[in-house]
Structures are given as C-alpha cells and as structure tokens.
Design an enzyme around this catalytic site. Structure first.
Site, PDB file in Angstrom:
ATOM      1  CG  ASP A 151      16.412  29.487  -2.147  1.00  0.00           C
ATOM      2  OD1 ASP A 151      15.375  29.201  -2.717  1.00  0.00           O
ATOM      3  OD2 ASP A 151      16.531  30.931  -2.291  1.00  0.00           O
ATOM      4  CE1 TYR A 402      15.255  32.532  -9.737  1.00  0.00           C
ATOM      5  CE2 TYR A 402      16.913  30.850 -10.275  1.00  0.00           C
ATOM      6  CZ  TYR A 402      16.594  31.880  -9.127  1.00  0.00           C
ATOM      7  OH  TYR A 402      16.969  32.287  -8.245  1.00  0.00           O
TER       8      TYR A 402
END
EC number: 3.2.1.18
Length: 470
Positions: A151, A402
């Site tokens: 990330d 997402y």
C-alpha cells in the site's frame, strides 16, 4: 559594330534584365502581403479559435503546424469562466443507475503502456470529470510491477486523467506524491491532498491549482490517511476528513475546512465508539454527508454529516441490509455498530434520501467480489432488511474492490439538482490471484437517473497471467 557600341548594347541588355527582375520581386512581395492580409484580416484574435484541431497520440496539428501540447484538454463549446460551485442543491430524484464510464485499463495494459494503480476515484469540476488514481510508479507487464501489492511506498503518486481513459504516461497529469489522497474542485481550481512519508511521521501536502499551500503532520503517528475519494466543495470552501490511529480500535478523526488550499478551521470528532476510515462524502442542500468504513467492529457503515461551520452529527446506517465487507447475512440492523463480522472492511458509500438510502455493496459477504445497488426506502432510520430495488453492476463471479461516491454539480449538468454518481474499483492480481506478480485495477462508474437502467455485469475482463508473470 565597333567595340564601344558592343559594350553599350550588352550593358543596356543587362540593365533591362535587372529592372525586370526587380519588378518581379516587388510583385512577389506585394502578392505575399496581400495574401497574408486576406488570411488574417477577418480573424478575431481575442475570440474562440475556430480552426480545425485534430488530436492524435497527445499531439496537436493546427494548419499543418506541429504543436506538442502535453496534458491539455480542449473542452469544446464550454464557457471556461470560473464559478463558485454552490453545493446547495438537493440530490436529484432517481430510479436507478446508468453506466457512465469504463476504462478497461488492465485489458489495455497487457499490450500498452498503462500504469499500475489502485484506489481510483472520480471528481468533477463545472467543466469536466477526471479519474484520479494512486500509481505505483510502474507500468503493467513490466518488471517494476513486481510487489505492487504494498500500500505505502515512496514511489506512489496521485495522478489524474480524463474519465473513461486507461491511465497512461501519455494522458495523465501528475498531482501529488501520495499513498493516500483526495481531490475536489471549487469552481475556480483543483484542491489536491496527498499523504506520503513514514507510518509514524506522514505529512499531508495540500495543493491548490498545483501550488503547495499547506501541510498537515501526522498527529498520532499512526498512519495518517484520508478519503481515497473526492472531497466536497460548498460555496468556495472545501471539506475533507482524515484519520490517524489504529485500524482495529478507536482512532482520531478530524474534519478540515479549506479555502483556496488554506486550512481555515478544523475539529476532532467526539466518537469513541465509532470508527471512520476512507469516507465517501457528497454535498446535499449546503451540508456535507460522509459514509465511511468501520474497520474496527462494524459491518454496517458509520456516517457523519456537518454544516459549513463544522457542526456535526454522527451515527450508523440502521438498515438490516449491511453495506460493508465482510458482513453477516442481511437481517436485524442497528443504528449502532453491528459487531457480527464487523472486523476489517472495505471502502464504500451510500446516498441518503430522507429516511431511505441507496446502499452500494459487494455481492459477496466475505470477499471483494461482485457489486450491487440496493434501495431501502426506510433503511436510514429502520432496522429491517426489506428493500424495493436491487440493481446488479458486477457479477458475483467477478472481482470488485473499493467503491465511492462523486457528484455532478448543476453547473456541469444544467440540471436544478445534484446528480449522484459512484465508481467501483475492479482489483486484479495479488493477493487473490497468485499467478501474477502485481496488483492493479480498472474502474467503472455510474450516475443516477430517473429513467430506465440495465441489470448486467461490467467486469474488468482481463485474461491473466501476463507475459511478465510467466
């Protein structure tokens, strides 16, 4: 003819030839001047250019003169005058969701130069909508795509490109160095928020029209992070939410009010039993509504609404149609956190309409697969699991990820209301698809309409593995 006469004759002939040549040259000059006057005399240089412009591979040919214009979008027929996006309209009444864009970036990236990305989101000005994304500083099907499941790295950057286009080095604009980000337009300029740095000392860099205007240092030293979707602008002020602290317990949540890139006010939420991460926010009648991710203990989504003075209210969506992932089967809801399968989560969104709510969620209860929109006419306040409408967007067998909200202001659409829209990230690669060395995603988006819509699946559709994976 004597020698003197020969000399005089030859000289006269040469002089005559010279005079004729001079006259021809003067005529040529006069004709060029007249031609130029005819071509330019009727042009209004202060008006809108009416030349024919043909764009090919990010280069522009104007009247056979080659001009290279990088990252410039010509919006035909649009008044580019700055405005202040009021944000005081109510949400448009809708019956369903119409497909708005699909970039197919993973499919295209198997052969073309396409960025490895995650966390795409969409934001619109009064002139255009753009896709923002966090690149990994690498291209698909290239050796630097290895290990991009991570990330946070110093190679990640917030960039943007025209909506619906695959993000590539040829159509993308650099915005900020960032592994967490947000962006929005107030009608006069783009505000971008990019967070980068070490986990215990990250800094958010605010830019307005590309110029650094403010920074925010991590106040809890526990991975400062923000929305991963658009911030909200109302009457010249823009609003965003940041989180600092544990992802599996109580953390610190702050709302920031920003004007032209400068922070004018901030508050910390008093929410000891709530958890707010990756909020999806939108304006509605001059206020801001945010629906967020509870990564601590809620399988229903927390919300916070606030006015321009940052007076706020907090709660959880009460519906028994649960919006997070993982989550239990639909059943009895709660206006407090539903703790069954409440740990972990995924970024998502909902739109409130009075006591009703449009809930966007994965179709799977336990993995990021599929996507659907559900209309629960009493779901904002009631705890039952009854709903009236379900619209399929991505099939259960296909990967999603997402999702988040964005709106189109009346200044863009010409409507008298705020059009609600949403995007869905379609994650491919690791950690689920272990035949690859990379993690990336494409995206789709939809906008609310008060007319007919389709139930279907719009998956990523790329065939894996790629050449680099073999």
């Amino acid at each position: 003819m004597n020698p003197n006469q020969k000399i005089i004759t030859i000289g006269s002939i040469c002089m005559a030839i010279g005079i004729i040549s001079l006259i021809l040259q003067m005529g040529n000059i006069i004709s060029i001047w007249v031609s130029h006057s005819i071509q330019t005399g009727s042009q209004n240089h202060t008006g809108i250019c009416n030349q024919r412009i043909i764009t090919y591979e990010n280069s522009t040919w104007v009247n056979q003169t080659y001009v290279n214009i990088n990252n410039t979008n010509v919006v035909a027929g649009k008044d580019t005058t700055s405005v202040t996006l009021a944000g005081n309209s109510s949400l448009c009444p809708i019956r369903g969701w119409a497909i708005y864009s699909k970039d197919n970036s993973i499919r295209i990236g198997s052969k073309g130069d396409v960025f490895v990305i995650r966390e795409p989101f969409i934001s619109c000005s009064h002139l255009e909508c753009r896709t923002f994304f966090l690149t990994q500083g690498a291209l698909l099907n290239d050796k630097h795509s290895n290990g991009t499941v991570k990330d946070r790295s110093p190679y990640r950057a917030l960039m943007s490109c025209p909506i619906g286009e695959a993000p590539s080095p040829y159509n993308s604009r650099f915005e900020s160095v960032a592994w967490s980000a947000s962006a929005c337009h107030d009608g006069m300029g783009w505000l971008t928020i990019g967070i980068s740095g070490p986990d215990d000392g990250a800094v958010a860099v605010l830019k307005y029209n590309g110029i650094i205007t403010e920074t925010i240092k991590s106040w809890r030293k526990r991975i400062l992070r923000t929305q991963e979707s658009e911030c909200v602008c109302v009457n010249g002020s823009c609003f965003t939410i940041m989180t600092d602290g544990p992802s599996n317990g109580p953390a610190s949540y702050r709302i920031f009010k920003i004007e032209k890139g400068k922070i004018t006010k901030s508050i910390e939420l008093d929410a000891p039993n709530s958890h707010y991460e990756e909020c999806s926010c939108y304006p509605d009648t001059g206020t801001v509504m945010c629906v967020c991710r509870d990564n601590w203990h809620g399988s229903n989504r927390p919300w916070v609404s606030f006015n321009q003075n940052l007076d706020y209210q907090i709660g959880y969506i009460c519906s028994g149609v649960f919006g997070d992932n993982p989550r239990p089967k639909d059943g009895k809801g709660s206006c407090d956190p539903v703790t069954v399968d409440g740990a972990d989560g995924v970024k998502g969104f909902s739109y409130r309409y009075g006591n009703g709510v449009w809930i966007g969620r994965t179709k799977s209860n336990s993995s990021r697969k599929g996507f659907e929109m559900i209309w629960d006419p009493n779901g904002w306040t009631d705890t039952d699991s009854n709903f009236l409408v379900k619209q399929d967007v991505v099939a259960m067998t296909d990967w999603s990820g997402y999702s988040g909200s964005f709106v189109q202001h009346p200044e863009l659409t010409g409507l008298d209301c705020m059009r609600p829209c949403f995007w869905v990230e379609l994650i491919r690669g690791r950690p689920r698809e272990k035949t690859t060395i990379w993690t990336s995603g494409s995206s789709i988006s939809f906008c609310g309409v008060n007319s007919d819509t389709a139930n279907w699946s719009w998956p990523d559709g790329a065939e894996l593995p790629f050449t680099i994976d073999k």
